[in-house]
Design a protein around this motif. Structure first.
Motif, mmCIF file in Angstrom:
data_model
loop_
_atom_site.group_PDB
_atom_site.id
_atom_site.type_symbol
_atom_site.label_atom_id
_atom_site.label_comp_id
_atom_site.label_asym_id
_atom_site.label_seq_id
_atom_site.Cartn_x
_atom_site.Cartn_y
_atom_site.Cartn_z
ATOM 1 N N ARG A 239 0.845 -1.211 -0.104
ATOM 2 C CA ARG A 239 -0.001 -0.171 0.023
ATOM 3 C C ARG A 239 1.067 1.398 -0.055
ATOM 4 N NH1 ARG A 239 -3.453 -3.317 2.972
ATOM 5 N NH2 ARG A 239 -2.429 -2.847 4.900
ATOM 6 N N LYS A 240 2.016 1.136 0.745
ATOM 7 C CA LYS A 240 2.745 2.428 0.928
ATOM 8 C C LYS A 240 3.611 2.357 -0.478
ATOM 9 C CE LYS A 240 5.353 5.753 2.714
ATOM 10 N NZ LYS A 240 5.971 5.971 4.026
ATOM 11 N N LEU A 241 3.867 1.789 -1.147
ATOM 12 C CA LEU A 241 4.682 1.736 -2.422
ATOM 13 C C LEU A 241 3.468 2.262 -3.632
ATOM 14 C CD1 LEU A 241 6.732 -1.689 -2.235
ATOM 15 C CD2 LEU A 241 7.498 0.500 -1.831
ATOM 16 N N ASN A 242 2.401 1.667 -3.364
ATOM 17 C CA ASN A 242 1.498 2.123 -4.358
ATOM 18 C C ASN A 242 1.233 3.801 -4.290
ATOM 19 O OD1 ASN A 242 0.788 0.021 -6.039
ATOM 20 N ND2 ASN A 242 -0.217 -0.921 -4.510
ATOM 21 N N ASP B 159 10.758 5.948 -5.469
ATOM 22 C CA ASP B 159 11.197 4.799 -5.005
ATOM 23 C C ASP B 159 11.201 4.888 -3.768
ATOM 24 O OD1 ASP B 159 12.531 2.268 -6.190
ATOM 25 O OD2 ASP B 159 13.913 3.080 -4.635
ATOM 26 N N TRP B 160 10.853 3.676 -3.169
ATOM 27 C CA TRP B 160 10.925 3.499 -1.664
ATOM 28 C C TRP B 160 12.335 3.866 -0.956
ATOM 29 C CZ3 TRP B 160 14.545 0.095 0.490
ATOM 30 C CH2 TRP B 160 15.054 -0.865 -0.380
ATOM 31 N N ARG B 161 13.288 3.677 -1.858
ATOM 32 C CA ARG B 161 14.545 4.320 -1.580
ATOM 33 C C ARG B 161 14.789 5.750 -1.075
ATOM 34 N NH1 ARG B 161 15.282 0.205 -4.767
ATOM 35 N NH2 ARG B 161 16.767 -1.510 -4.251
ATOM 36 N N ASP B 162 13.740 6.450 -1.860
ATOM 37 C CA ASP B 162 13.725 8.205 -1.919
ATOM 38 C C ASP B 162 12.658 8.754 -1.022
ATOM 39 O OD1 ASP B 162 15.791 8.105 -3.842
ATOM 40 O OD2 ASP B 162 14.355 7.623 -5.378
#
Length: 185
Positions: A86-89, A99-102
């Motif tokens: 959900r967070k990535l979406n 991106d999750w890294r950023d």
């Protein structure tokens, strides 16, 4: 070309269906697939996430391969993967494909508002949010330890002591060592 708009949760399986005719990009023997899963120590049913472009992020998915997670209850594994998905979406759809890294604290704050309070959002209750943010915190602490992110992108506050002092009819928690933090949201 296959196009999809969202991250998705999947499960590893040694019993892959074999479409006929088999497209060139799916030509892998079941023996090769099983060897790959065995080499990585991934048992059947292990969760993994695929990006909207069908990319398998090895760093992100290594989080699900940790022994303490693999041996945990399936519903906990599903909750953990779903919360992260959900967070990535949200990052992908509402934060410009980030991106999750950023991800930053500002992204988390926007996600918090959308999940809890935005009339167009799901408006989840506090218990649901607490569980989700706990899963996200665990993932980002893992990613920071692996040096994939420089900071945990979730606002933090000092941890309170579990023993509450009684003052009148109110309970107050003592603050403990300020180096120990927990999610502030």
């Amino acid at each position: 070309m296959l196009i999809r708009e969202a991250w998705s949760v999947h499960y590893s399986s040694r019993d892959l269906p074999q479409p006929e005719p088999q497209p060139w990009h799916l030509r892998i023997s079941s023996d090769e697939w099983e060897l790959w899963l065995d080499d990585l120590g991934i048992p059947d049913g292990t969760l993994y996430l695929l990006s909207p472009r069908f990319v398998y992020d090895t760093d992100l998915n290594s989080y699900f391969h940790r022994v303490n997670l693999l041996e945990g209850p399936l519903n906990s594994q599903i909750n953990r993967a779903s919360a992260l998905c959900r967070k990535l979406n949200f990052l992908h759809q509402s934060r410009g494909g980030k991106d999750w890294r950023d991800a930053t604290e500002a992204d988390h704050t926007a996600y918090h508002y959308w999940r809890r309070f935005d009339p167009r959002g799901p408006r989840v209750d506090g218990d649901t949010w607490s569980q989700e943010v706990s899963h996200l915190q665990q993932f980002y602490v893992y990613a920071k330890r692996k040096q994939w992110v420089s900071e945990v992108p979730i606002p933090q506050r000092p941890r309170r002591d579990g023993k509450a002092e009684q003052k009148g009819n109110r309970r107050r928690s003592k603050l403990v060592d300020t180096r120990e933090t927990v999610p502030a949201t």
